[in-house]
Design a protein around this motif. Structure first.
Motif, PDB file in Angstrom:
ATOM      1  N   PHE A 154       0.705  -1.387   0.011  1.00 25.49           N
ATOM      2  CA  PHE A 154       0.014  -0.009   0.010  1.00 25.49           C
ATOM      3  C   PHE A 154       0.727   1.352   0.034  1.00 25.49           C
ATOM      4  CE2 PHE A 154      -2.269  -3.536   2.046  1.00 25.49           C
ATOM      5  CZ  PHE A 154      -3.674  -3.527   1.124  1.00 25.49           C
ATOM      6  N   GLY A 155       0.295   2.453   0.136  1.00 32.03           N
ATOM      7  CA  GLY A 155       1.003   3.539   0.181  1.00 32.03           C
ATOM      8  C   GLY A 155       1.971   3.875   1.176  1.00 32.03           C
ATOM      9  N   GLU A 156       2.939   4.612   1.012  1.00 33.27           N
ATOM     10  CA  GLU A 156       4.032   4.843   2.073  1.00 33.27           C
ATOM     11  C   GLU A 156       4.720   3.603   2.609  1.00 33.27           C
ATOM     12  OE1 GLU A 156       2.053   6.941   4.959  1.00 33.27           O
ATOM     13  OE2 GLU A 156       1.522   8.872   3.771  1.00 33.27           O
ATOM     14  N   GLY A 157       4.704   2.677   1.772  1.00 33.56           N
ATOM     15  CA  GLY A 157       5.923   1.438   2.119  1.00 33.56           C
ATOM     16  C   GLY A 157       5.296   0.456   3.036  1.00 33.56           C
ATOM     17  N   VAL A 214       0.984 -11.525   7.728  1.00 30.98           N
ATOM     18  CA  VAL A 214       1.759 -10.511   8.279  1.00 30.98           C
ATOM     19  C   VAL A 214       1.554  -9.171   7.778  1.00 30.98           C
ATOM     20  CG1 VAL A 214       3.574 -12.290   8.960  1.00 30.98           C
ATOM     21  CG2 VAL A 214       3.976 -10.850   6.914  1.00 30.98           C
ATOM     22  N   SER A 215       1.786  -8.057   8.616  1.00 36.44           N
ATOM     23  CA  SER A 215       1.587  -6.763   7.971  1.00 36.44           C
ATOM     24  C   SER A 215       2.826  -6.054   8.545  1.00 36.44           C
ATOM     25  CB  SER A 215       0.259  -6.172   8.341  1.00 36.44           C
ATOM     26  OG  SER A 215      -0.006  -6.028   9.741  1.00 36.44           O
ATOM     27  N   GLY A 216       3.155  -4.863   8.029  1.00 35.58           N
ATOM     28  CA  GLY A 216       4.184  -3.979   8.685  1.00 35.58           C
ATOM     29  C   GLY A 216       4.728  -3.340   7.388  1.00 35.58           C
ATOM     30  N   PRO A 217       5.932  -2.601   7.577  1.00 37.64           N
ATOM     31  CA  PRO A 217       6.861  -1.739   6.568  1.00 37.64           C
ATOM     32  C   PRO A 217       7.432  -2.741   5.685  1.00 37.64           C
ATOM     33  CG  PRO A 217       7.563  -1.084   8.805  1.00 37.64           C
ATOM     34  CD  PRO A 217       6.235  -2.103   8.967  1.00 37.64           C
ATOM     35  N   ALA A 218       7.211  -2.581   4.474  1.00 35.35           N
ATOM     36  CA  ALA A 218       7.634  -3.593   3.216  1.00 35.35           C
ATOM     37  C   ALA A 218       9.135  -4.151   3.410  1.00 35.35           C
ATOM     38  CB  ALA A 218       7.490  -2.734   2.132  1.00 35.35           C
ATOM     39  N   SER A 219       9.912  -3.385   3.753  1.00 37.50           N
ATOM     40  CA  SER A 219      11.242  -3.721   4.141  1.00 37.50           C
ATOM     41  C   SER A 219      11.295  -4.874   5.386  1.00 37.50           C
ATOM     42  CB  SER A 219      12.426  -2.607   4.379  1.00 37.50           C
ATOM     43  OG  SER A 219      11.876  -1.985   5.587  1.00 37.50           O
ATOM     44  N   LYS A 220      10.449  -4.721   6.594  1.00 38.96           N
ATOM     45  CA  LYS A 220      10.621  -5.693   7.416  1.00 38.96           C
ATOM     46  C   LYS A 220       9.664  -7.026   7.063  1.00 38.96           C
ATOM     47  CE  LYS A 220      12.433  -2.661  10.437  1.00 38.96           C
ATOM     48  NZ  LYS A 220      13.640  -3.044  11.150  1.00 38.96           N
ATOM     49  N   VAL A 221       8.772  -6.855   6.313  1.00 40.83           N
ATOM     50  CA  VAL A 221       8.075  -7.939   5.880  1.00 40.83           C
ATOM     51  C   VAL A 221       8.878  -8.843   4.979  1.00 40.83           C
ATOM     52  CG1 VAL A 221       5.992  -8.804   4.256  1.00 40.83           C
ATOM     53  CG2 VAL A 221       5.700  -6.917   5.855  1.00 40.83           C
ATOM     54  N   GLU A 222       9.689  -8.471   4.374  1.00 39.73           N
ATOM     55  CA  GLU A 222      10.492  -8.932   3.334  1.00 39.73           C
ATOM     56  C   GLU A 222      11.849  -9.726   4.201  1.00 39.73           C
ATOM     57  OE1 GLU A 222      11.859  -6.332   0.305  1.00 39.73           O
ATOM     58  OE2 GLU A 222       9.933  -5.839  -0.275  1.00 39.73           O
TER      59      GLU A 222
END
Length: 230
Positions: A154-157, A214-222
């Motif tokens: 989604f928006g804002e990473g 899981v949900s969260g900042p894209a970099s953290k999810v990866e």
């Protein structure tokens, strides 16, 4: 591509929607909206496309969507939501947005072919611009390694993903794993083979082979998904 677009639509059930441009994208979105209980008017210049979808949408009309008077006569001004899915003619796409703006449509969505197309559309009145090809390409890039089963950013990473349960969560209640503090993501659902997804609770024990939402900042999810093999 239409699925990505559909997930962003925040329409109330029963809202009427006009979809302009009955190409592959527009038709897929229109058909999804019908299934969700919305009345949909489809507009296209191509008589063959209009005829093809006449029995699948609430209304279909062959018309020039760049002409504001034509749209007014069709009653488009009474629609709260409009989706412009014209992709082959950028000039017609932008002129249609201008016509919808003149009719004071409250919620205009546009399928953008290029970043410049989207920027211009926003400047002349589009409220929401989506880039389905780019979004699908990014989604596939996340899925191709096999660590992530499904992914939406989604928006804002911020991202939501379905991933294979990482090793640090195996055979432990989620409350003992400290996922949020350790990895910066939140586990919201768990699925075991042969069972439906269930809400993740602190006492939910994660087993090898489970899938997690899981949900969260894209970099953290990866980064968290990468722990599936570590």
């Amino acid at each position: 591509m239409a699925d990505l677009f559909k997930t962003s639509l925040a329409f109330s059930k029963g809202d009427s929607v006009v979809v302009i441009g009955l190409g592959r994208f527009g038709c897929a979105v229109a058909q999804s909206l019908v299934r969700l209980g919305h009345e949909v008017m489809g507009i296209d210049r191509d008589a063959q496309q209009v005829q093809l979808w006449a029995d699948r949408l609430t209304h279909t009309v062959q018309a020039d969507s760049t002409n504001v008077n034509t749209l007014r006569q069709l009653g488009v001004a009474d629609f709260r939501h409009a989706i412009v899915g014209i992709g082959s003619d950028l000039s017609a796409s932008l002129m249609t947005v201008m016509a919808l703006t003149e009719l004071q449509i409250k919620d205009i969505w546009l399928k953008a072919v290029t970043p410049e197309h989207g920027q211009i559309a926003e400047r002349i009145g589009a409220h929401h611009v989506v880039h389905p090809e780019a979004e699908m390409g990014e989604r596939i890039a996340h899925l191709i390694t096999g660590r992530i089963v499904d992914y939406i950013e989604f928006g804002e990473g911020f991202a939501v993903a379905t991933i294979h349960a990482p090793v640090p969560t195996h055979n432990r209640p989620l409350g003992d794993c400290g996922v949020l503090n350790a990895f910066g993501v939140m586990v919201v659902g768990v699925k075991r083979a042969g069972e439906n997804f269930q809400h993740a609770l602190p006492e939910t024990v994660v087993m090898p082979g489970d899938l997690l939402i899981v949900s969260g900042p894209a970099s953290k999810v990866e980064e968290f998904a990468g722990r599936a093999t570590s």
